[in-house]
Design a protein around this motif. Structure first.
Motif, short mmCIF file in Angstrom:
data_model
loop_
_atom_site.label_atom_id
_atom_site.label_comp_id
_atom_site.label_asym_id
_atom_site.label_seq_id
_atom_site.Cartn_x
_atom_site.Cartn_y
_atom_site.Cartn_z
N GLN A 13 0.83 -1.20 0.00
CA GLN A 13 0.00 0.00 0.00
C GLN A 13 0.87 1.25 0.00
O GLN A 13 2.02 1.23 0.46
CB GLN A 13 -0.89 0.00 1.24
N SER A 123 -0.22 0.12 -4.47
CA SER A 123 -1.63 0.39 -4.73
C SER A 123 -2.45 0.13 -3.48
O SER A 123 -2.13 -0.77 -2.69
CB SER A 123 -2.14 -0.50 -5.86
N SER A 124 -3.50 0.92 -3.31
CA SER A 124 -4.42 0.68 -2.19
C SER A 124 -5.58 -0.21 -2.63
O SER A 124 -6.45 -0.53 -1.82
CB SER A 124 -4.93 2.02 -1.66
#
Length: 124
Positions: A13, A123-124
């Motif tokens: 994340q 990436s979240s």
């Protein structure tokens, strides 16, 4: 025969950390400059960081200078890239590279051996 094998990539994340490793085999290491490059989809391969054989000198791309740390363990014939506070723009395949000489350059043409790469996705 020189081989470079990267490991440590993955999905993280934004704001997270990863540590990449590159293990070398063959007749190269303690006297040779090593580097990390990366390549995002649709973009050219770009310099990330480099380190001299003694580890006395290091250099970084400006966008990672305050967040990434390159290091090496000559006894283990391994270099590392500690990546902190990762951003989505850091998403790329990361490649380890070795120079037969001592050019200590941020240019891809300065390196003679390359690993297969390890994917880093932020990436979240």
């Amino acid at each position: 025969q020189v081989q470079l094998v990267e490991s440590g990539g993955g999905l993280v994340q934004p704001g997270g950390s990863l540590r990449l490793s590159c293990a070398a085999s063959g007749s190269i290491f303690s006297n040779n400059c090593m580097a990390w490059f990366r390549q995002a989809p649709g973009k050219e391969r770009e310099f990330v960081a480099a380190i001299t054989g003694s580890a006395f000198n290091v250099k970084y791309q400006d966008s990672v200078k305050a967040r990434f740390i390159i290091s090496r363990d000559n006894a283990k014939k391994t270099i590392y890239l500690q990546m902190n506070n990762l951003e989505p723009d850091d998403t790329a395949v990361y490649y380890c590279a070795a120079d037969r000489g001592y050019s200590f350059t941020p240019k891809t043409f300065g390196y003679d051996y390359w690993g297969q790469g390890t994917q880093v996705t932020v990436s979240s």
